[in-house]
Design an enzyme around this catalytic site. Sequence first.
Site, PDB file in Angstrom:
ATOM      1  N   SER A 154      -6.803  -6.261  -6.042  1.00  0.00           N
ATOM      2  CA  SER A 154      -7.898  -6.918  -5.327  1.00  0.00           C
ATOM      3  C   SER A 154      -9.142  -7.003  -6.205  1.00  0.00           C
ATOM      4  O   SER A 154      -9.265  -6.316  -7.225  1.00  0.00           O
ATOM      5  CB  SER A 154      -8.227  -6.151  -4.043  1.00  0.00           C
TER       6      SER A 154
ATOM      7  N   ASN B 170     -10.427  -3.648  -6.703  1.00  0.00           N
ATOM      8  CA  ASN B 170      -9.643  -2.632  -7.419  1.00  0.00           C
ATOM      9  C   ASN B 170     -10.203  -2.306  -8.814  1.00  0.00           C
ATOM     10  O   ASN B 170      -9.837  -1.288  -9.405  1.00  0.00           O
ATOM     11  CB  ASN B 170      -8.172  -3.041  -7.538  1.00  0.00           C
TER      12      ASN B 170
ATOM     13  N   ASP C 113       0.827  -1.215   0.000  1.00  0.00           N
ATOM     14  CA  ASP C 113       0.000   0.000   0.000  1.00  0.00           C
ATOM     15  C   ASP C 113       0.862   1.267   0.000  1.00  0.00           C
ATOM     16  O   ASP C 113       1.989   1.257   0.498  1.00  0.00           O
ATOM     17  CB  ASP C 113      -0.896  -0.033   1.253  1.00  0.00           C
TER      18      ASP C 113
HETATM   19  C1  FPP Z   1      -2.210   0.057  -3.185  1.00  0.00           C
HETATM   20  O1  FPP Z   1      -1.671   1.351  -3.161  1.00  0.00           O
HETATM   21  C2  FPP Z   1      -1.597  -0.653  -4.281  1.00  0.00           C
HETATM   22  C3  FPP Z   1      -2.289  -1.241  -5.294  1.00  0.00           C
HETATM   23  C4  FPP Z   1      -3.754  -1.252  -5.390  1.00  0.00           C
HETATM   24  C5  FPP Z   1      -1.578  -1.907  -6.380  1.00  0.00           C
HETATM   25  C6  FPP Z   1      -0.339  -2.610  -5.967  1.00  0.00           C
HETATM   26  C7  FPP Z   1       0.347  -3.032  -7.176  1.00  0.00           C
HETATM   27  C8  FPP Z   1       1.663  -2.913  -7.384  1.00  0.00           C
HETATM   28  C9  FPP Z   1       2.672  -2.466  -6.397  1.00  0.00           C
HETATM   29  C10 FPP Z   1       2.169  -3.321  -8.680  1.00  0.00           C
HETATM   30  C11 FPP Z   1       2.558  -4.734  -8.548  1.00  0.00           C
HETATM   31  C12 FPP Z   1       2.766  -5.267  -9.821  1.00  0.00           C
HETATM   32  C13 FPP Z   1       3.661  -6.195 -10.057  1.00  0.00           C
HETATM   33  C14 FPP Z   1       3.718  -6.718 -11.419  1.00  0.00           C
HETATM   34  C15 FPP Z   1       4.603  -6.695  -9.021  1.00  0.00           C
HETATM   35  P1  FPP Z   1      -2.627   2.552  -3.478  1.00  0.00           P
HETATM   36  O2  FPP Z   1      -2.643   2.757  -4.942  1.00  0.00           O
HETATM   37  O3  FPP Z   1      -3.963   2.299  -2.873  1.00  0.00           O
HETATM   38  O4  FPP Z   1      -1.884   3.735  -2.777  1.00  0.00           O
HETATM   39  P2  FPP Z   1      -2.546   4.925  -1.958  1.00  0.00           P
HETATM   40  O5  FPP Z   1      -3.292   4.301  -0.813  1.00  0.00           O
HETATM   41  O6  FPP Z   1      -1.371   5.727  -1.531  1.00  0.00           O
HETATM   42  O7  FPP Z   1      -3.444   5.641  -2.914  1.00  0.00           O
END
Ligand code: FPP
Length: 249
Positions: A72, A75, A27
Site C-alpha cells: 500500500s 507500507n 493480511d
Molecule cells: C500484510 O500482512 C501484507 C503485506 C503488507 C504485504 C503483502 C505482500 C505479499 C503477500 C507479497 C506479495 C508479493 C507478490 C510478489 C505476490 P502483514 O505484514 O501486515 O501481516 P501482520 O498483520 O500479521 O503483521
Amino acid sequence: MGLFTRKKKDNAPENRPVPRHIAVIMDGNGRWAKKRGLPRKAGHKVGAETFRTIATYCKDIGVQYFTVYAFSTENWKRPQDEVDALMNLFRSYLKEAAETMFERGVAVRVLGDLTVLPEDIRAQIAEVDEIADRLGPDAATASLCINYGGRDEIKNAVRAIAQQVKAGELAPEDITEDTITANLYTAHMPDPDLIIRPSGEIRTSNFLLWQSAYSEYYFTDVLWPDFKTTDLDAAIDNFNNRNRRFGGV
Ligand code: FPP
C-alpha cells in the site's frame, strides 16, 4: 458414459456460480512468520506463493478477475529492512510469476502508482505487461496492487480529469461516475463482487475505495500464508448465500 459416475453435489465447486471479480487483502503474513519464530519476510514469501496458488485456482473455477493488495501507499512507513525485503520479493518474483502463470492462461498485471518504484522493478513490470498482452483481452487476470492506495487513486483520477477540463476536452457538467471509473487503475475491469480479508482484521485499509461501493465483504481468521483453495470455496459459498440488492429492495 463410464462405468463409474460421480454424483455431483449442487455446491460442488464445478457446479456453483462464481463471482466475476474477487479481491483479497493479503493480511497476516507477519503473524504467520512470528508464530514460527521466522522473520516477517518469510511470511511475505509464503504469501506470494499463496497468491500464485489462489490466482491459478480462480482461473480454473471461472473467476475472470482476481485482484490483491500487495503493497500500500502507507507500507513505505514500515521498517526499511521490511520494505527492502518486499521490493526484493517483487524483483525475484514478478516476471517469473508472470511467465509461469502465462502457461496456465492467467494474465498477471500490476496496478498502482508505479512511478516511484525502483527503476529495475518498473522495467520488470513492463515485461510482465508484455507477457500478459500475449494472452489477449479476454484472459483471466490476476492483478497485484503495488504502491496502491484508494484515496491516492481517486486523487490521481481527479487530477487527470482536471487536466482534461483544462485542455477543453471535457466540460465539468459532463463529468459522471463513469468518468471517474474510467480514470482509475481498474478502468478495464468490473468492480469486485467479493472482497476477502484474512487474518481477523475487520477494516478496508484504503483498498479499492471507489470500486467497493457494492462489494460483499468476507472476513476470516485464517492467516494469508495458510489460506487454501478450500478457504476460497468457503468464501464463495458464503457469497452465494447473500442477497445483493445494490440499493434496491
Ligand atoms: C500484510 O500482512 C501484507 C503485506 C503488507 C504485504 C503483502 C505482500 C505479499 C503477500 C507479497 C506479495 C508479493 C507478490 C510478489 C505476490 P502483514 O505484514 O501486515 O501481516 P501482520 O498483520 O500479521 O503483521
